[in-house]
Design an enzyme around this catalytic site. Structure first.
Site, PDB file in Angstrom:
ATOM      1  NE  ARG A 148      64.072  90.204  57.775  1.00 62.21           N
ATOM      2  CZ  ARG A 148      63.554  89.209  57.046  1.00 62.21           C
ATOM      3  NH1 ARG A 148      62.491  89.418  56.297  1.00 62.21           N
ATOM      4  NH2 ARG A 148      64.102  88.015  57.062  1.00 62.21           N
ATOM      5  CG  ASP A 196      65.782  84.459  47.765  1.00 60.17           C
ATOM      6  OD1 ASP A 196      64.570  84.457  48.086  1.00 60.17           O
ATOM      7  OD2 ASP A 196      66.588  85.325  48.187  1.00 60.17           O
TER       8      ASP A 196
HETATM    9  N1  NVA Z   1      66.345  87.814  49.025  1.00 64.10           N
HETATM   10  C1  NVA Z   1      65.084  87.935  49.738  1.00 64.10           C
HETATM   11  C2  NVA Z   1      65.095  87.069  50.942  1.00 64.10           C
HETATM   12  C3  NVA Z   1      63.848  87.074  51.750  1.00 64.10           C
HETATM   13  C4  NVA Z   1      63.931  86.194  52.953  1.00 64.10           C
HETATM   14  C5  NVA Z   1      64.844  89.382  50.102  1.00 64.10           C
HETATM   15  O1  NVA Z   1      65.790  90.055  50.531  1.00 64.10           O
HETATM   16  O2  NVA Z   1      63.711  89.862  49.946  1.00 64.10           O
HETATM   17  N1   CP Z   2      63.392  83.425  54.962  1.00 62.29           N
HETATM   18  C1   CP Z   2      63.025  84.548  55.606  1.00 62.29           C
HETATM   19  O1   CP Z   2      63.862  85.311  56.090  1.00 62.29           O
HETATM   20  O2   CP Z   2      61.680  84.761  55.681  1.00 62.29           O
HETATM   21  P1   CP Z   2      60.954  86.067  56.241  1.00 62.29           P
HETATM   22  O3   CP Z   2      61.224  87.176  55.265  1.00 62.29           O
HETATM   23  O4   CP Z   2      59.516  85.681  56.311  1.00 62.29           O
HETATM   24  O5   CP Z   2      61.538  86.385  57.590  1.00 62.29           O
END
Ligand code: NVA
Ligand code: CP
Length: 317
Positions: A107, A230
């Site tokens: 991530r 979102d």
């Molecule tokens: N669009 C958001 C999703 C979080 C799961 C972000 O990238 O922060």
């Molecule tokens: N939806 C999602 O990816 O949540 P987190 O940022 O908590 O992993």
């Protein structure tokens, strides 16, 4: 169907049959998890490296619990703790991890990083969110909608808010690939890239569905089975907060907007949510909200990806 050895960097790399297989397998794994007293340990002796440049609650927990429950060892590696792209270049880190672990979750910011990890490690790599895509989220979204409707045939998801973020983009790719209509309601400056939309729209059309992009949130949600939003400010974009609040306020999901979608429409959100901003508390807590089913489904979909790509489940099961 054999997904052994495959990475999941974007759902654009997966066929319609493969995506449908993963959604259906996730539903079966959820049922198994809810009903079997003794949990199978199909990942005993397996290891997962989990690299995090950004924060996470759901994705980290889904990967850790899915892998751990199956008897495997997930190892959390935050960027504060490892030599990621600073003292050691990425290709070297990837090759070392590939010698020690069976698979890697990443991530972070750049899609190029997750792609380089896959290229150099030689083991399956899973994209747990980058600036561009969030493919495991889209799998959970489709699973949740399938649970709600019984089928994805003829389904329609309306996404309102920041239409060019990772969650919107992954949903567009997934919906187009499996023939689910998606309408995006977003201000012009946050609409998805037109070339990307054109590619998705052509694919959706081939699969009997549509992609519609509009600046009108009411038009976007009309006739939708699910209204999805979102956060207005994704991780890494904090400096945009004031501008986003200004241009996105007409796109807040309210009870009125849900009414425009129709009486059976459900509310979805990948979470975390900023309640009162992109969604009102009454919608978030209301009867149409399926956000906690959706969050739980992250675990089952991720388990399906892990078991399939590590060759630990029979495709017929
Ligand atoms: N669009 C958001 C999703 C979080 C799961 C972000 O990238 O922060
Ligand atoms: N939806 C999602 O990816 O949540 P987190 O940022 O908590 O992993």
């Amino acid at each position: 169907m054999n997904l052994t050895g495959r990475s999941l960097l974007t759902l654009a790399d997966y066929s319609r049959t493969e995506i449908e297989y993963l959604v259906d397998l996730s539903i079966r794994l959820k049922q198994e998890w809810q009903t079997q007293a003794l949990r199978p340990r199909r990942l005993e002796g397996y290891t997962l490296a989990m690299i995090f440049e950004k924060l996470s609650t759901r994705t980290r927990s889904a990967f850790e619990t899915a892998f751990g429950e199956e008897g495997g060892l997930p190892v959390f590696l935050s960027k504060q703790d490892i030599h990621l792209g600073s003292k050691e270049d990425l290709a070297d880190t990837a090759r070392v991890l590939g010698r020690m672990y069976d698979c890697i979750q990443f991530r972070g910011f750049s899609q190029a990083t997750v792609e380089a990890l896959a290229k150099w490690s030689g083991v399956p790599v899973y994209n747990g969110l980058t600036d561009d895509f969030h493919p495991t989220q889209a799998l959970a979204d489709l699973m949740t909608l399938k649970e709600c409707r019984g089928s994805l045939d003829g389904a329609h998801i309306a996404y309102v808010g920041d239409g060019r973020n990772n969650v919107a983009r992954s949903l567009l790719v997934a919906c187009a690939r499996i023939g689910v209509t998606m309408s995006v309601g977003a201000p012009a400056e946050l609409s998805p890239d037109p070339a990307f939309v054109a590619t998705c729209a052509a694919e959706a059309h081939r699969n009997g569905a549509r992609v519609d992009v509009t600046t009108d949130p009411v038009a976007a949600v009309r006739g939708a089975d699910a209204v999805y939003t979102d956060v207005w400010v994704s991780m890494g974009e904090e400096s945009e907060a004031a501008r986003r609040a200004q241009i996105l306020s007409p796109y807040r999901v309210t009870t009125d907007l849900m009414r425009s979608a129709g009486s059976d429409a459900v509310f979805l959100h990948c979470l975390p949510a900023v309640k009162g901003q992109e969604v009102t508390v009454d919608v978030f807590e209301g009867p149409a909200s399926r956000v906690f089913d959706q969050a739980e489904n992250r675990k089952h979909t991720i388990k399906a990806v892990l078991l399939s790509t590590l060759g630990r489940i029979d495709a017929q099961q």
